[in-house]
Design a protein around this motif. Structure first.
Motif, PDB file in Angstrom:
ATOM      1  N   VAL A 139       6.561 -15.099 -13.820  1.00 51.18           N
ATOM      2  CA  VAL A 139       6.356 -14.135 -14.898  1.00 51.18           C
ATOM      3  C   VAL A 139       5.999 -12.763 -14.324  1.00 51.18           C
ATOM      4  O   VAL A 139       6.542 -11.730 -14.746  1.00 51.18           O
ATOM      5  CB  VAL A 139       5.243 -14.623 -15.852  1.00 51.18           C
ATOM      6  N   ARG A 140       5.091 -12.746 -13.348  1.00 53.20           N
ATOM      7  CA  ARG A 140       4.691 -11.474 -12.746  1.00 53.20           C
ATOM      8  C   ARG A 140       5.859 -10.817 -12.019  1.00 53.20           C
ATOM      9  O   ARG A 140       6.025  -9.593 -12.052  1.00 53.20           O
ATOM     10  CB  ARG A 140       3.522 -11.705 -11.786  1.00 53.20           C
ATOM     11  N   ILE A 141       6.671 -11.627 -11.366  1.00 58.45           N
ATOM     12  CA  ILE A 141       7.844 -11.087 -10.671  1.00 58.45           C
ATOM     13  C   ILE A 141       8.822 -10.496 -11.672  1.00 58.45           C
ATOM     14  O   ILE A 141       9.406  -9.429 -11.447  1.00 58.45           O
ATOM     15  CB  ILE A 141       8.518 -12.189  -9.828  1.00 58.45           C
ATOM     16  N   GLN A 142       9.003 -11.179 -12.804  1.00 54.58           N
ATOM     17  CA  GLN A 142       9.926 -10.680 -13.820  1.00 54.58           C
ATOM     18  C   GLN A 142       9.460  -9.338 -14.373  1.00 54.58           C
ATOM     19  O   GLN A 142      10.259  -8.415 -14.573  1.00 54.58           O
ATOM     20  CB  GLN A 142      10.050 -11.708 -14.953  1.00 54.58           C
ATOM     21  N   ARG A 143       8.156  -9.198 -14.603  1.00 55.65           N
ATOM     22  CA  ARG A 143       7.616  -7.927 -15.093  1.00 55.65           C
ATOM     23  C   ARG A 143       7.830  -6.822 -14.062  1.00 55.65           C
ATOM     24  O   ARG A 143       8.206  -5.695 -14.397  1.00 55.65           O
ATOM     25  CB  ARG A 143       6.126  -8.079 -15.393  1.00 55.65           C
ATOM     26  N   MET A 144       7.553  -7.163 -12.805  1.00 63.59           N
ATOM     27  CA  MET A 144       7.732  -6.174 -11.738  1.00 63.59           C
ATOM     28  C   MET A 144       9.190  -5.756 -11.629  1.00 63.59           C
ATOM     29  O   MET A 144       9.508  -4.571 -11.469  1.00 63.59           O
ATOM     30  CB  MET A 144       7.242  -6.763 -10.413  1.00 63.59           C
ATOM     31  N   ARG A 145      10.103  -6.715 -11.728  1.00 64.49           N
ATOM     32  CA  ARG A 145      11.528  -6.400 -11.610  1.00 64.49           C
ATOM     33  C   ARG A 145      11.990  -5.477 -12.728  1.00 64.49           C
ATOM     34  O   ARG A 145      12.833  -4.599 -12.513  1.00 64.49           O
ATOM     35  CB  ARG A 145      12.345  -7.690 -11.618  1.00 64.49           C
ATOM     36  N   ALA A 146      11.458  -5.686 -13.921  1.00 63.54           N
ATOM     37  CA  ALA A 146      11.834  -4.812 -15.042  1.00 63.54           C
ATOM     38  C   ALA A 146      11.423  -3.371 -14.747  1.00 63.54           C
ATOM     39  O   ALA A 146      12.185  -2.425 -14.987  1.00 63.54           O
ATOM     40  CB  ALA A 146      11.181  -5.307 -16.329  1.00 63.54           C
ATOM     41  N   GLN A 161      -6.942  -8.512   1.391  1.00 65.06           N
ATOM     42  CA  GLN A 161      -7.320  -7.267   2.057  1.00 65.06           C
ATOM     43  C   GLN A 161      -6.691  -6.052   1.375  1.00 65.06           C
ATOM     44  O   GLN A 161      -7.294  -4.982   1.312  1.00 65.06           O
ATOM     45  CB  GLN A 161      -6.913  -7.313   3.531  1.00 65.06           C
ATOM     46  N   VAL A 162      -5.478  -6.217   0.863  1.00 63.81           N
ATOM     47  CA  VAL A 162      -4.851  -5.137   0.088  1.00 63.81           C
ATOM     48  C   VAL A 162      -5.693  -4.835  -1.147  1.00 63.81           C
ATOM     49  O   VAL A 162      -5.960  -3.673  -1.479  1.00 63.81           O
ATOM     50  CB  VAL A 162      -3.414  -5.528  -0.321  1.00 63.81           C
ATOM     51  N   GLY A 163      -6.137  -5.895  -1.843  1.00 65.01           N
ATOM     52  CA  GLY A 163      -6.964  -5.701  -3.026  1.00 65.01           C
ATOM     53  C   GLY A 163      -8.282  -5.016  -2.710  1.00 65.01           C
ATOM     54  O   GLY A 163      -8.736  -4.137  -3.453  1.00 65.01           O
ATOM     55  N   VAL A 164      -8.899  -5.400  -1.601  1.00 62.56           N
ATOM     56  CA  VAL A 164     -10.153  -4.765  -1.185  1.00 62.56           C
ATOM     57  C   VAL A 164      -9.932  -3.278  -0.927  1.00 62.56           C
ATOM     58  O   VAL A 164     -10.724  -2.428  -1.358  1.00 62.56           O
ATOM     59  CB  VAL A 164     -10.709  -5.453   0.085  1.00 62.56           C
ATOM     60  N   HIS A 165      -8.837  -2.956  -0.241  1.00 60.80           N
ATOM     61  CA  HIS A 165      -8.550  -1.546   0.046  1.00 60.80           C
ATOM     62  C   HIS A 165      -8.320  -0.766  -1.241  1.00 60.80           C
ATOM     63  O   HIS A 165      -8.812   0.362  -1.399  1.00 60.80           O
ATOM     64  CB  HIS A 165      -7.320  -1.435   0.944  1.00 60.80           C
ATOM     65  N   GLN A 166      -7.573  -1.345  -2.171  1.00 59.96           N
ATOM     66  CA  GLN A 166      -7.288  -0.642  -3.425  1.00 59.96           C
ATOM     67  C   GLN A 166      -8.563  -0.410  -4.231  1.00 59.96           C
ATOM     68  O   GLN A 166      -8.742   0.655  -4.834  1.00 59.96           O
ATOM     69  CB  GLN A 166      -6.266  -1.442  -4.234  1.00 59.96           C
ATOM     70  N   LEU A 187       0.820  -1.218   0.000  1.00 59.12           N
ATOM     71  CA  LEU A 187       0.000   0.000   0.000  1.00 59.12           C
ATOM     72  C   LEU A 187       0.849   1.262   0.000  1.00 59.12           C
ATOM     73  O   LEU A 187       0.317   2.367   0.134  1.00 59.12           O
ATOM     74  CB  LEU A 187      -0.942   0.000   1.210  1.00 59.12           C
ATOM     75  N   ASN A 188       2.161   1.103  -0.100  1.00 52.50           N
ATOM     76  CA  ASN A 188       3.059   2.254  -0.234  1.00 52.50           C
ATOM     77  C   ASN A 188       2.896   3.243   0.913  1.00 52.50           C
ATOM     78  O   ASN A 188       2.919   4.452   0.727  1.00 52.50           O
ATOM     79  CB  ASN A 188       2.810   2.967  -1.567  1.00 52.50           C
ATOM     80  N   ALA A 214       0.156  -0.124  -8.360  1.00 50.62           N
ATOM     81  CA  ALA A 214      -0.380  -0.848  -7.207  1.00 50.62           C
ATOM     82  C   ALA A 214      -0.188  -2.357  -7.347  1.00 50.62           C
ATOM     83  O   ALA A 214       0.213  -3.041  -6.397  1.00 50.62           O
ATOM     84  CB  ALA A 214      -1.860  -0.511  -7.031  1.00 50.62           C
ATOM     85  N   GLU A 215      -0.464  -2.906  -8.521  1.00 44.96           N
ATOM     86  CA  GLU A 215      -0.337  -4.350  -8.713  1.00 44.96           C
ATOM     87  C   GLU A 215       1.109  -4.803  -8.556  1.00 44.96           C
ATOM     88  O   GLU A 215       1.392  -5.823  -7.921  1.00 44.96           O
ATOM     89  CB  GLU A 215      -0.863  -4.732 -10.102  1.00 44.96           C
ATOM     90  N   ASP A 216       2.028  -4.036  -9.128  1.00 46.40           N
ATOM     91  CA  ASP A 216       3.443  -4.385  -9.005  1.00 46.40           C
ATOM     92  C   ASP A 216       3.933  -4.245  -7.566  1.00 46.40           C
ATOM     93  O   ASP A 216       4.814  -4.995  -7.129  1.00 46.40           O
ATOM     94  CB  ASP A 216       4.291  -3.502  -9.927  1.00 46.40           C
ATOM     95  N   ARG A 217       3.385  -3.291  -6.815  1.00 46.96           N
ATOM     96  CA  ARG A 217       3.800  -3.140  -5.418  1.00 46.96           C
ATOM     97  C   ARG A 217       3.399  -4.357  -4.593  1.00 46.96           C
ATOM     98  O   ARG A 217       4.123  -4.778  -3.690  1.00 46.96           O
ATOM     99  CB  ARG A 217       3.198  -1.869  -4.809  1.00 46.96           C
TER     100      ARG A 217
END
Length: 615
Positions: free
Chosen positions: A171-178, A83-88, A42-43, A136-139
């Motif tokens: 795959v999602r981690i690789q995208r986030m890392r980029a 719960q993070v998704g609900v808050h977002q 949630l930064n 938000a999704e990458d965080r």
């Protein structure tokens, strides 16, 4: 299966059967992981604590439904991510309806907390800074992968929490890392001094808040700019930087709030009260008291004051670890034992010499006397302090009401001003940055001052001081909750009667003589030190001021610059001024003060002005 696994399985089984001790032990064990994942996802949003509490309550409530005890950690992470998704989703819906009531403060978010508490530096700090720029999704992905890279969880648990397979999680981690790697270059380019001229033009009008639009604009420039790309030619791989990186400690107030709402220690009321008091006093996480002690006598606070932690009655008691002499008397004396000293100026000004830490060897060495009855006197300023930290966290109005209603030693207390609270900061210490003999059990957390920020835009803010290292910040929303320590003084009115002559400004109240003009340009801290040592003005010996000394020149009723402009003309409206104080959390850094409004910092300050002082 190891003995540790057997014990964990037995503990889970006992908790599912309703064993309170087993349930509480599991909750305490997983709270730090939940806090770190949600905080980073949630930064640092103001609702982080609420989401953490809701997650832990769901964990405690739904624990009996867990069918596979070995998957407990993955199950808890799944709840946290949900719960993070609900808050977002709620935040996005609210944004479509109208502006959010409260905007996260980028100066005090989760990554800032991580940098402070874990003492991140170099490229580790840069990774934390870069994470603020992620979507938000990458965080959320980063929040899980950070714990995976640090060795706290496994890839399978990451995949379960993301509700996907291990292959797609990769795959999602690789995208986030980029995206994170691009953001690291972006952060490095923004921090570079001197900044690339093209980048400086690109960020014209930027409000200093990370966001998708500005990330795209800045990234577009950086990708095609050889100057910016050369700043980080070969960064260390992120996973190598995160190996062994500890969890950010859970704030004491959050630990206590979860304990109260989750019913921790409910079957042990005496131990529960002592636990929460100890948590709030020491800044740690809750633990069972090994030996029940009688509860300290409580005193009433101002009518209508709602404490942040319901299980601890608002009182002026000293921490459980404090000696008996630290306990305030419950019998009010005829009148407060105040002793006026100094010039008797308004409380927002220093009416006395500014104390300096003993280790610095400077004049007016800090010294305290325990007056008993829970009161400590500063022998330099004559200010009298509440020795024990107030038992709860409070909003700004509540903090002022608490001190005004405090009956300790006859009353007469108030919430300290920015300069009053600054006077007890010890820049040679950290965690906490004050004399722990005079103030035992002091938490290394943010404390309220009574000084509102001079800029009156809503939401209103006020000054706070972080006693982890002594940083002064105007970034606190007055609706937020922070710690409190009350003060008592002789009172007074008026501002300093500066005497200006021959390029010097004399402050009769503090006894300091200042170089009126300061340096014409910025320089390194070492150059500033040498400049003051070499200064020949009025036959005096000059030096860089200490952190507390320089803070005494701030006029916090104005901004840009926050100083008496007649006495100190030409002061940079938004520039750092060096002090002689080395940062205790990072000995390679030096404290500086910015006259934009008077805030202080030591991180990322590479150039500043010099204003010399003589004492």
């Amino acid at each position: 299966m190891s003995k540790r696994d057997d014990r964990r399985r037995d503990l889970i089984a006992a908790a599912q059967r309703g064993d309170r001790r087993a349930r509480d032990e599991l909750a305490r064990a997983f709270l730090p992981l939940v806090f770190n994942v949600i905080g980073r996802a949630l930064n640092g949003h103001p609702d982080v604590d609420d989401v953490v509490q809701e997650t832990m309550l769901r964990v405690i409530r739904d624990l009996p439904s867990l069918r596979q005890p070995e998957s407990l950690r993955a199950w808890i992470l799944t709840i946290a991510v949900h719960q993070v998704g609900v808050h977002q989703q709620r935040a996005e819906a609210a944004a479509r309806v109208g502006p959010l009531a409260e905007v996260p403060d980028t100066g005090a978010d989760f990554e800032e907390l991580a940098i402070l508490r874990l003492r991140l530096s170099g490229e580790r700090r840069q990774v934390a800074e870069a994470s603020r720029w992620l979507d938000a999704e990458d965080r959320t992905v980063l929040a899980l992968w950070w714990q995976e890279a640090a060795g706290e969880i496994g890839r399978g648990e990451t995949a379960v929490a993301l509700n996907t397979t291990s292959a797609y999680a990769a795959v999602r981690i690789q995208r986030m890392r980029a995206q994170l790697d691009r953001s690291r270059i972006l952060v490095a380019a923004l921090e570079a001094r001197p900044r690339c001229a093209g980048l400086a033009e690109t960020v014209t009008g930027w409000d200093q808040r990370p966001g998708a639009l500005w990330r795209k604009r800045i990234d577009r420039h950086v990708r095609d700019c050889p100057v910016c790309l050369a700043i980080v030619p070969d960064p260390v791989a992120v996973e190598r930087l995160l190996v062994g990186c500890a969890l950010v400690p859970v704030p004491a107030a959050l630990t206590a709030a979860v304990a109260v709402k989750g019913g921790w220690l409910r079957s042990h009321p005496v131990a529960a009260a002592l636990t929460v008091v100890a948590v709030l006093a020491a800044g740690g996480t809750a633990a069972y008291a090994s030996r029940p002690e009688p509860q300290p006598t409580a005193q009433p606070v101002a009518p209508g004051l709602a404490p942040a932690v319901a299980s601890v009655a608002p009182s002026s008691v000293a921490p459980a670890t404090a000696p008996p002499s630290a306990k305030p008397s419950t019998t009010a004396s005829a009148k407060p034992r105040t002793t006026a000293c100094g010039a008797g100026l308004a409380p927002r000004w220093a009416s006395w010499p500014m104390p300096n830490p003993a280790k610095t060897g400077l004049t007016h060495r800090a010294k305290y006397t325990n007056l008993g009855s829970g009161v400590v006197r500063d022998d330099v300023t004559c200010l009298q302090w509440q020795r024990a930290t107030a038992p709860d966290t409070y909003t700004f109005p509540q903090a002022k009401a608490y001190c005004a209603g405090l009956k300790l030693d006859g009353g007469g207390w108030h919430l300290p001003t920015r300069i009053e609270l600054t006077s007890i900061v010890d820049s040679t210490r950290s965690g906490p940055a004050l004399n722990t003999t005079a103030f035992p059990g002091a938490p290394a957390q943010f404390f309220w001052t009574s000084t509102p920020w001079a800029v009156t835009k809503t939401p209103l803010r006020a000054w706070i001081i972080n006693f982890y290292e002594g940083l002064a910040s105007n970034g606190a929303f007055q609706t937020g909750t922070y710690r409190v320590r009350c003060v008592r003084s002789g009172g007074g009115s008026g501002a300093p009667a500066y005497r200006v002559a021959a390029g010097q400004v004399t402050d009769p109240a503090t006894g300091l003589v200042w170089q009126r003009a300061g340096s014409a340009g910025t320089m390194t801290a070492a150059a500033a030190t040498a400049s003051c040592t070499a200064l020949r003005l009025g036959g005096r010996t000059w030096r860089l001021p200490s952190l507390t000394e320089l803070a005494s020149t701030v006029d916090d009723s104005r901004v840009a610059p926050a100083i008496n402009r007649s006495a100190f003309p030409g002061t940079a409206a938004n520039g750092w001024y060096w002090t002689s104080a080395t940062a205790a959390p990072d000995p390679s850094a030096r404290w500086a003060l910015n006259y934009d409004d008077g805030y202080t910092n030591y991180r990322k300050v590479t150039a500043g002005y010099a204003r010399c002082v003589s004492s």
